[in-house]
Design an enzyme around this catalytic site. Structure first.
Site, mmCIF file in Angstrom:
data_model
loop_
_atom_site.group_PDB
_atom_site.id
_atom_site.type_symbol
_atom_site.label_atom_id
_atom_site.label_comp_id
_atom_site.label_asym_id
_atom_site.label_seq_id
_atom_site.Cartn_x
_atom_site.Cartn_y
_atom_site.Cartn_z
ATOM 1 N N HIS A 122 0.876 -1.181 0.000
ATOM 2 C CA HIS A 122 0.000 0.000 0.000
ATOM 3 C C HIS A 122 0.909 1.225 0.000
ATOM 4 C CE1 HIS A 122 -2.761 2.940 1.918
ATOM 5 N NE2 HIS A 122 -3.761 2.131 1.623
ATOM 6 N N ASP A 199 3.234 -4.495 7.948
ATOM 7 C CA ASP A 199 2.047 -3.667 7.824
ATOM 8 C C ASP A 199 0.857 -4.607 7.994
ATOM 9 O OD1 ASP A 199 -0.168 -2.320 6.999
ATOM 10 O OD2 ASP A 199 0.631 -1.715 5.050
ATOM 11 N N GLN A 202 -4.287 -5.111 6.897
ATOM 12 C CA GLN A 202 -5.270 -6.033 6.301
ATOM 13 C C GLN A 202 -5.283 -7.401 6.966
ATOM 14 O OE1 GLN A 202 -7.641 -5.314 4.325
ATOM 15 N NE2 GLN A 202 -6.987 -3.263 3.759
ATOM 16 N N LYS A 225 -10.047 -0.790 10.861
ATOM 17 C CA LYS A 225 -10.168 -1.992 10.023
ATOM 18 C C LYS A 225 -10.568 -3.209 10.864
ATOM 19 C CE LYS A 225 -7.348 -0.265 6.440
ATOM 20 N NZ LYS A 225 -7.853 0.161 5.151
ATOM 21 N N CYS A 364 -4.803 2.605 -3.541
ATOM 22 C CA CYS A 364 -3.544 3.076 -2.922
ATOM 23 C C CYS A 364 -2.422 2.079 -3.134
ATOM 24 C CB CYS A 364 -3.709 3.350 -1.432
ATOM 25 S SG CYS A 364 -4.854 4.658 -1.087
HETATM 26 N N1 PLP Z 1 -1.645 -0.700 4.671
HETATM 27 C C1 PLP Z 1 -2.611 -1.399 4.072
HETATM 28 C C2 PLP Z 1 -2.278 -2.749 3.528
HETATM 29 C C3 PLP Z 1 -3.894 -0.879 3.960
HETATM 30 O O1 PLP Z 1 -4.848 -1.586 3.356
HETATM 31 C C4 PLP Z 1 -4.161 0.399 4.494
HETATM 32 C C5 PLP Z 1 -5.498 1.007 4.343
HETATM 33 O O2 PLP Z 1 -6.226 0.714 3.436
HETATM 34 C C6 PLP Z 1 -3.117 1.085 5.134
HETATM 35 C C7 PLP Z 1 -1.883 0.511 5.209
HETATM 36 C C8 PLP Z 1 -3.333 2.441 5.707
HETATM 37 O O3 PLP Z 1 -4.232 2.417 6.762
HETATM 38 P P1 PLP Z 1 -4.787 3.779 7.373
HETATM 39 O O4 PLP Z 1 -5.293 4.586 6.227
HETATM 40 O O5 PLP Z 1 -5.853 3.341 8.312
HETATM 41 O O6 PLP Z 1 -3.641 4.447 8.076
#
Ligand code: PLP
Length: 405
Positions: A122, A199, A202, A225, A364
């Site tokens: 992401h 990270d 998900q 999430k 993203c």
């Molecule tokens: N990493 C992954 C794999 C994500 O799917 C997301 C959000 O969609 C994020 C990071 C970023 O999360 P946040 O926008 O809640 O900080």
């Protein structure tokens, strides 16, 4: 028996009508809906326990501090962190990753060093590292993914060297759904003394995360999430690393002693938590974690896996020219898909007219979509409250929409 009726009854928003159709919410990878206990927790905390935390000697401040620090212990227990002092509250996974990229970078990254990430990241796990590389004259090295959406582990191994300072990889991909073999990834990095950030945005709501069993150095996720409120995130970090890094932001809470000449910093976790935290949100997150554990992560994961497998089978067998991006052996409940030349925005917009919420766009993850030759894709993602009937209604809607297009 999976208590689906009880679960659905706990989420008021699921009873929404959208354009005169019952809502079918299949955008859970973007954010999850909130159960009544989380909504109640916010109301209850503001009604009974609202005062600024930590600094107050009075009753309400102590109540608020108890809720907030209780939430930190709850999170520590949820991810099996050795100590709640290694749990830092942030605004989300994005801020947690930025914190590490900045503070770890300041402490350990020099010109000529390398940071290993992967093609399936992401933007939140790309851009902070890119910014670090620009600041320090370091280089990003990117692990390839194969056609099915799995990491090329030989390529990964070949990228690790004495120049690698940190590996930052998603636990699960928000587009492909791939659940990466993170234990192996971490062990391989550790053989060379390289720390690993996962990270977990998900993964956290779909599988049990045990930071000690993984032996991961940093783990980042967002509350929203996992059925908790927005604006809260968690960074788990190993104590020795958190202690070796400089603070992130300066301000109240993160200091021990301030003079105009010199400031000393607070102990963990407060060193990384400048300013008034969202103590109402952290409390509400702790209630979301209670809720998830009452149902059981294993039961949730199995329920979602059945929905994913049913939906994937139907898509490929019922629609000519359909495809699924991400066919890894281990997947979380995400189906990124296309049907022939139909534009995903058209699919998403028309499905919405029939009450079905899916996401379309680059999610993203532009470099990942580039890798597969797409600029946008449609994505359906499931959560604990979705049902097989909803999958059927989604497919009824999809047939109508494809017929129209
Ligand atoms: N990493 C992954 C794999 C994500 O799917 C997301 C959000 O969609 C994020 C990071 C970023 O999360 P946040 O926008 O809640 O900080």
């Amino acid at each position: 028996m999976y208590p689906i009726e009880q679960i659905r009854g706990a989420f008021p928003i699921l009873h929404t009508q959208v354009h005169k159709h019952p809502l079918i919410y299949l955008d859970n990878a973007a954010t999850t809906q909130k159960p009544q206990c989380v909504l109640d927790a916010i109301q209850e905390a503001y009604s009974t326990s609202n005062a600024n935390v930590h600094r107050g000697v009075h009753y309400l401040s102590q109540r608020a501090t108890d809720l907030h620090e209780g939430a930190r212990r709850r999170v520590a227990r949820f991810i099996h962190a050795p100590s709640d002092e290694e749990v830092i509250f942030t605004r989300g996974a994005t801020e947690a990753i930025n914190l590490v990229a900045f503070c770890f970078g300041e402490a350990f990254v020099r010109s000529g060093d390398e940071i290993v990430i992967s093609t399936m990241e992401h933007h939140a796990n790309i851009v902070p590292w890119q910014m670090l590389c620009q600041r320090k004259g370091a280089q990003l090295r990117v692990v390839r993914v194969n056609e099915s959406g799995e990491l090329d582990l030989d390529h990964y191994a070949s990228l690790l060297s004495e120049r690698t300072k940190i590996v930052a990889i998603s636990h699960a991909s928000n587009v492909l759904g791939t659940i990466n073999p993170v234990k192996q990834i971490i062990a391989q990095a550790h053989e060379r003394g390289i720390p690993v950030l996962l990270d977990g945005a998900q993964a956290i709501a779909h599988s049990r995360v045990d930071v000690q069993e993984l032996d991961v150095d940093f783990y980042a996720f967002s509350s929203h999430k996992i059925y908790g409120p927005t604006g809260i995130g968690v960074l788990y970090g190993k104590r020795e690393l958190l202690e070796a890094m400089p603070p992130y932001m300066g301000g109240g809470e993160m200091i021990a002693k301030v003079t105009f000449e010199h400031t000393t910093y607070n102990v963990l976790p407060f060193k990384y938590e400048a300013g008034t935290p969202d103590y109402i949100g952290t409390y509400a997150l702790s209630r979301a974690l209670d809720f998830v554990e009452e149902i059981g992560l294993e039961a949730i994961a199995q329920h979602e896996a059945e929905l994913l497998s049913y939906a994937s089978g139907r898509l490929l067998s019922e629609f000519e020219g359909s495809y699924i991006l991400g066919q890894a052996e281990h997947k979380s409940a995400i189906m990124s898909f296309g049907i022939g030349e139909i534009h995903p925005f058209d699919l998403g917009t028309l499905l919405d007219q029939l009450g079905v919420a899916i996401r379309t766009g680059h999610h993203c993850a532009e470099p990942l979509l580039d890798r597969y030759g797409h600029t946008a894709i449609a994505r359906a993602s499931w959560g604990m409250y979705n049902t097989r009937e909803e999958v059927d209604r989604f497919f009824d809607a999809l047939h109508r929409v494809v017929g129209m297009l």
